[in-house]
Structures are given as structure tokens and as C-alpha cells.
Design a protein around this motif. Structure first.
Motif, PDB file in Angstrom:
ATOM      1  N   THR A 160     -10.187 -70.492  32.676  1.00 35.31           N
ATOM      2  CA  THR A 160     -10.214 -70.197  31.288  1.00 35.31           C
ATOM      3  C   THR A 160      -8.656 -70.225  30.726  1.00 35.31           C
ATOM      4  O   THR A 160      -8.498 -69.003  31.485  1.00 35.31           O
ATOM      5  N   GLU A 173     -11.838 -70.855  25.818  1.00 38.65           N
ATOM      6  CA  GLU A 173     -12.963 -70.533  26.575  1.00 38.65           C
ATOM      7  C   GLU A 173     -14.211 -70.420  25.801  1.00 38.65           C
ATOM      8  O   GLU A 173     -14.328 -71.164  24.147  1.00 38.65           O
ATOM      9  N   THR A 199     -13.969 -70.881  35.871  1.00 38.74           N
ATOM     10  CA  THR A 199     -13.973 -70.406  34.461  1.00 38.74           C
ATOM     11  C   THR A 199     -14.549 -68.570  34.508  1.00 38.74           C
ATOM     12  O   THR A 199     -15.469 -69.222  35.893  1.00 38.74           O
ATOM     13  N   LYS A 200     -13.795 -68.575  33.577  1.00 36.48           N
ATOM     14  CA  LYS A 200     -14.174 -67.069  33.798  1.00 36.48           C
ATOM     15  C   LYS A 200     -16.035 -66.692  34.275  1.00 36.48           C
ATOM     16  O   LYS A 200     -16.436 -65.292  33.940  1.00 36.48           O
TER      17      LYS A 200
END
Ligand code: M6R
Length: 366
Positions: free
Chosen positions: A306, A324, A279-280
Motif C-alpha cells: 500500500t 489504498e 497490502t495494509k
């Protein structure tokens, strides 16, 4: 009783938006920017003066404990140790009256966790229980506690218990962070707001079900799986691997992504599926380079990314998006596709999803 679902596990996976909501309802008062939990308020002094928090649990609940370690240390700056209850109780641990023991257990009946509580109490530590089953042995043995309010969990593979445990533990960490002044008022409010948005985002994550089913079809006959994650998502990798082992009987291992180069990378070839949580937030660039290392050895990547991700999408064989959120809350979303992946693979392999061989819902033997 399965509410139209084929298995309790699937029903319970889909119940998570409601279960998480039920867990923070009445506790998270966003307008007033207050977290209200009697078990914490009544013992605030103890929590604020504690030398450290020791978390004991088994299995999936232990994974929730690991997520809690990151969040307690990150937000509330309280040192935390997470222990397997079975190891803790048999090794003459150093425990003092200034320690707080948090015991996490869905059933509240796990023998090793119960024994760990008794040991800690005999040394004068304060015991706080996080249980799902109301009135269970662990809830009764604890000095104080907070229930998860997930509702009954029937499937042997724990799903909604895990995400609601993380929810309760996040509330506690945020409450303590506020009391200690280790979080700013605006960050605190931001976390409350994001926490309230989690049920809706879990709904979003569940929409990848059909995609996950198609990915499951591709890998269902693989004899091994690796799961990688970093930071808050390292425990999620462990949990994803446990879910797969438990119900599909496929060998799976979870690792912190950076540990790959210290051994597991030797396992990678074109037959190895590797689930990478990328994920980011949280070491994104580092995880991307881990993915590159895997690809250069021809491993198959299933990336949990994300929404709107570009970089991993270019490298991975498959990507599954989650919405997110703030980094400490990402486990509540990244867990969802891993639950569904193990579920679909087990169903495709004709395994007994709700009652896997050799396992019981609560482990009351030591
Ligand atoms: O009831 P508990 O949370 O104390 O149970 C602990 C473990 O036995 C449990 O989480 C087990 O690992 C699950 N079957 C995992 O899905």
C-alpha cells in the motif's frame, strides 16, 4: 487497432480504468445508494432463499470466482463453493433446486463451463452467467446474467476481463448484502464510494509501469517464481503466477502465504524471486512475518504494498505501491502490477505475448 500499443495485452491492461467504469456505469447509482442489475432484481427471491452459490469457471475466470467467494461470504454471508468447471461436471456433484450456479466466462464459449451449466440445469439449479461476450453460448444457456462490458479482449492472457468480472461480482455481493441486511447502510455506502474510485486508483497503479519494467529486467532469466498472498489476495497470487506461466513460459506457482511453511519454503534460496502481496489491509502483520521468513532464507522479495508502506519496504528487495482501498476491492489494484510484470518479462524474452504457444483465446474442447 492496437491503439499505439505494441501488443493487445498492454492495450487491454491500460484499458482497465475505462473497462471497470463501463462495468459499473448505470448499475452503481451512488447518490441514491442503489445497485441496479436486472438479472439480480428479477430473481431476488431465488438469491435470498438459496442454500448456497456454486461458482464454476476455468483459468483466470476461476480466479475471479475465488475472489468472489471471499466477498460473497464476507459481505452477504452466503455459503459459496468455487469449482473448476472441468472437475465439477465429471464428479456427480450434489446439486439441488435451492442452489444457484454462477458461471464466469470471458468468451462465454468455454466447453467445460458450458457443460457444467447444462448439468446444473438438469438438476434444477438456477444458472446465472457472468460473461463478457454478448450473445455467447454461456450467456444464452444461463437463466439470467450480467455482462462485464469490458469490450473485446484479444490478448490470450486475460487482463481486463478479470478485473471487470471482479467488479460485477462485487456489485452482486453488495446488492445481496444490502437486501439481506448483512451490511450496514454506512458500510454499504462506503463500498459504493470506494468502488467508484477504483478506476482512478488503477490509473495510479499503472504509473509504476517503468519501475516494474526495471524489476522485470532483474528477474527475467529466473527459471521459477513464487507468488504469495492471503485472504482476498490469495487468488491474485494464483492469477499472477498464471499470467507469468502463460506468456513467458517461466514456471510459477501461487500459494496462500501461510501455506509456505507446509512445503514450498523448501524451494527458497538466493535465486528464487517471490512476489508477495502485502497490502495494509488483511493479515498485514502475518504477511510481514512471512516476508521475514523468506528473507532469512535469502529469497528475493518483490512486495506489492500500500502507498506509504514502511515495514515491507525495509525488508523487501523491491516494492511496488498501489493506492489504498477497502480490503474486498484490493484485488482490483494488486492485480495490475502482476499483469505488467508478466508482460514485460515476456517481451524481454521475445515471447509471443498476444498468442502464446499451445494456447487459444477460447477453449472450446473438453
Ligand atoms: O473465456 P473464459 O473466461 O471461459 O476462459 C477461461 C480460461 O480459458 C482463460 O481464463 C485462460 O485461463 C486465460 N488464457 C488466462 O489468461
Amino acid at each position: 487497432e492496437k491503439g499505439g500499443y505494441d501488443h493487445f495485452m498492454l492495450k487491454e491492461i491500460y484499458e482497465q480504468p475505462k473497462a471497470i467504469n463501463d462495468t459499473y456505469r448505470g448499475r452503481l447509482l451512488r447518490d441514491e445508494a442503489i445497485i441496479k442489475m436486472a438479472g439480480i432484481e428479477d430473481n431476488m427471491k431465488k438469491f435470498l432463499n438459496a442454500n448456497r452459490i456454486i461458482i464454476v469457471a476455468c483459468g483466470t475466470s476461476w480466479h475471479a470466482g475465488l475472489v468472489a467467494e471471499y466477498i460473497f461470504e464476507d459481505l452477504a454471508r452466503i455459503p459459496v463453493e468455487v469449482e473448476y468447471a472441468s472437475e465439477f461436471r465429471y464428479r456427480n456433484p450434489v446439486i439441488t433446486e435451492n442452489d444457484i450456479l454462477i458461471a464466469i466466462s470471458q468468451s462465454g464459449e468455454t466447453a467445460d463451463t458450458l457443460a457444467a451449466i447444462k448439468l446444473a440445469k438438469s438438476k434444477g439449479a438456477f444458472v446465472f452467467g457472468v460473461c463478457n461476450v454478448v450473445g455467447s453460448s454461456i450467456a444464452r444457456e444461463s437463466d439470467a446474467g450480467a455482462y462485464t462490458h469490458a469490450g473485446p479482449e484479444i490478448g490470450v492472457a486475460s487482463t481486463k476481463a478479470f478485473t471487470t468480472q471482479i467488479t460485477v461480482l462485487s456489485l452482486i455481493a453488495l446488492r445481496l448484502a444490502r437486501a439481506k441486511g448483512t451490511i450496514s447502510s454506512s458500510d454499504y455506502r462506503h463500498h459504493l464510494l470506494e468502488l467508484e474510485m477504483i478506476p482512478g486508483k488503477v490509473e495510479e497503479a499503472l504509473k509504476s509501469d517503468a519501475l516494474i519494467k526495471s524489476i522485470s529486467q532483474v528477474y527475467k532469466d529466473s527459471p521459477n517464481f513464487l507468488y504469495l498472498g492471503r485472504g482476498y489476495n490469495f487468488p491474485v497470487a494464483l492469477e499472477g503466477a498464471l499470467k507469468l506461466k502463460e506468456i513467458s513460459y517461466i514456471h510459477a506457482e501461487g500459494y496462500p502465504a501461510a501455506e509456505m511453511k507446509h512445503g514450498p519454503i523448501a524451494l527458497i534460496d538466493e535465486n528464487m524471486p517471490i512476489v508477495v502481496i502485502a497490502t495494509k489491509k488483511g493479515h498485514y502483520e502475518k504477511v510481514v512475518s512471512n516476508i521475514q521468513e523468506i528473507k532469512s532464507r535469502k529469497g528475493k522479495i518483490i512486495g506489492i504494498v500500500t502507498e506509504g508502506d514502511v515495514q515491507v519496504k525495509e525488508l523487501a528487495d523491491h516494492v511496488i505501491e498501489v493506492p489504498e482501498t477497502l480490503e474486498p476491492l484490493t484485488p482490483l489494484l494488486t492485480t495490475i502490477p502482476l499483469q505488467l510484470l508478466s508482460y514485460h518479462i515476456a517481451v524481454m524474452l521475445n515471447k509471443n505475448v498476444d498468442q502464446p504457444r499451445n494456447l487459444a483465446k477460447s477453449v472450446t474442447v473438453e
